[in-house]
Structures are given as structure tokens and as C-alpha cells.
Write an enzyme that holds these catalytic residues in place. Sequence first.
Site, short mmCIF file in Angstrom:
data_model
loop_
_atom_site.label_atom_id
_atom_site.label_comp_id
_atom_site.label_asym_id
_atom_site.label_seq_id
_atom_site.Cartn_x
_atom_site.Cartn_y
_atom_site.Cartn_z
N ASP A 186 0.82 -1.21 0.00
CA ASP A 186 0.00 0.00 0.00
C ASP A 186 0.86 1.26 0.00
OD1 ASP A 186 -2.61 0.82 -0.24
OD2 ASP A 186 -2.98 0.99 1.91
N ASP A 265 -9.24 -2.07 2.35
CA ASP A 265 -9.00 -1.43 3.65
C ASP A 265 -10.04 -1.85 4.69
OD1 ASP A 265 -6.85 -0.07 2.54
OD2 ASP A 265 -8.14 1.54 1.81
#
Length: 372
Positions: A186, A265
Site C-alpha cells: 500500500d 481497507d
Amino acid sequence: METLWTLLYLLEPAPATLILTAVTVTFASAFRSLNYAKEMERNRDFSEASITLDTSQALMIPVMSSCSLLLMFYLFSSVSQLLTAFTAIASVSSLFFWLSPYALYVKSLLGLSDPFLSRCCSKSFSRMQGMLLVACAMTVVAWLVSGHWVLNNLLGISICIAFVSHVRLPNIKICAMLLLCLFVYDIFWVFFSERFFGANVMVTVATQQASNPVHTVANSLNLPGLELITKKLELPVKIVFPRNLLGGVVPGVNASDFMMLGLGDMAIPAMLLALILCFDHRKTRDVVNLFDLKSSKGHKYIWYALPGYAIGLVSALAAGVLTHSPQPALLYLVPSTLGPVIFMSWRRKDLRELWEGPALSNPIEKSREIEI
């Protein structure tokens, strides 16, 4: 003082609703995963058994995710209609999976008869299931026609819940490995991809809209009502909320702008929550009912990870507000969820069992089946 005033933006309806929705979906995904495992165990039905990731599979997730990102970055316009069609099919299946327990609950609550219509794929298929399937398909059709953000969120939530229920982690060791790899993944794709690819790959892919195959077909056939069908779609790989939700005013921002949070997420932390929720259940032997959340008060580690997730999410949004730039949410979510669980399990001398999984339970514990 100016910083504090800036952070008050998080109390606006859009970010507050985003945070509440994400926390609720993450917990609901983990909770559904636990109940789905119990349902399969009770019915002795493993035809839809979940996949338990091993080390190599966990390591492949960031690699395959990176390849998918690059594919969509360079070829999105070419494959967007195919992606939309695949997403529509997956959404029908996920929505049906998510809503099935609620349909069964309503049926039992009202004492409705539900005759079986046929057998499909070695499974009985009832009238209520048929009606639910039609309703799910119509919901997806409504999304294809309108592209409304509420429907987009509904489908995204169902995909998240279905994914977490079917893809499992066996222990904290593999979970930590996966989370740390995705932590690096990420950070790289949000902060450093522009140096290598000339643009922020993660943000570009997340904000692209897919071509709507329904509009393409309607246009080629000159069907009436073409103007009612949206040309572009936000794929349900994220949840979105308009920044002016409920009349919230954000100076200098278009009313059409949206706040967004990727499904990863929510789904990735939810996999950790599902793992520790199963561990808590195995240790406490509390009976958990899908419609009675109060019975989950006896769980231990879930109440460290869930607030940690909320804190991490708020931190990610606050960092985005202060820096005026996209943030890799897992940069904040991984330490805030994994850290408290590992620390508290170490203090309570449960870390070894959590680290290696149920195989390290003592023989008496191993011989006991999970109570349904």
C-alpha cells in the site's frame, strides 16, 4: 489551533458516515465469517468450504494485487466492460450470500412455509431463495442503469462480507505476514509509484470509471430511454460518500466530489478480526447468534482489534486532511489492529497458540468441537 479546526472536518456527515460504515462492515464481515464456519460445520456441508490461506498463497496476494493494479492502470479502458460484467455477476452472488441468513430469519420469525422448487448443484432451492436471487439481480440491474453511489456501496459491502467469509487465515503468523506485505504494498503504490510509472497508480485506478456495457448495448440497439442509463460506472471495489452528504458544506469542494475507502481497507483487517473472533469463540465457548450481538460481549481480543481499526481509520483520514494528499490506509490500520492483538495475547500468554493456530491446543481442547 488551525490544525484542530482542520480536523473538525472529520465530524462532517461524509467522513463520520464513512468511518461508521467501515467499522460496522469490518465487524460484520468477521462476524459473518464466524457464523458461516459454524453453519458449514453444523450442516456438514463443505461444498462451499472457505479457502484457508497458507504461506505461499498469502505471499502471492500482494504480488497478484500489484499485477492487477498495473493491468488496470495500462489497460483499464480495454477491459472495463469485461470487468463490469464480471463484477455484476460477483455482486449478485455476494448479495445473495449476505442476505440469505436474514431471509431465513424472517421466514422463521413469521412462520412462513417455503416449499422447495428444485435442486440446483446438488442443493435444494426454495421459493424464498428464488425470490431473494431475483431481488439481488434486480438490485444489480438498478446499479447498472443508475450507477447510484448507494447501490455501489451496497454491492461493495456484500463483496467484502462474502470475501472475508470464504477466504480465511489459519493463524496470526500468516496473518502478520500478509498484513506486513500489504503494508509495504500500500505504501509503495500510493507514495512511490509515481516515480516509476509517471502517475500515482493506486489513485488513478481507484478513481477510474468503467464503461457501462448496458449503455453500450442500448446505444447499439437504439433502445428508448437511453438517456436514463449512465455511461460510466464506479465499480463496487470501494465505498463512496458525497462530501456534501446531508448538506455538509466543504469549502472549495465540488458537490459531486466523493470520499472513498477501498474494499481492501475493510476486507484485510476484517480477515484479522475474523481470525481472532474465531479464537475468542473457541476459548470462551460463547454461543454467538447472528441477530444477537450482545452475546459477543464475552469475546476478548476482538475488542482490542476493533477499536484499533477505528483509531487507524481516523488517523488515515486525519493525515489525508492535514496533508491534502491520498494516504495508504493500511499504513495506519496494520499497526493499530495487529499491534494490540499481539501485545495483549503476549501479556495473556495466548500468543503462542494464536501464532501457530488451533493445532497447538491441548488434546482436551482439540477434542472439543465448537459449540453451535
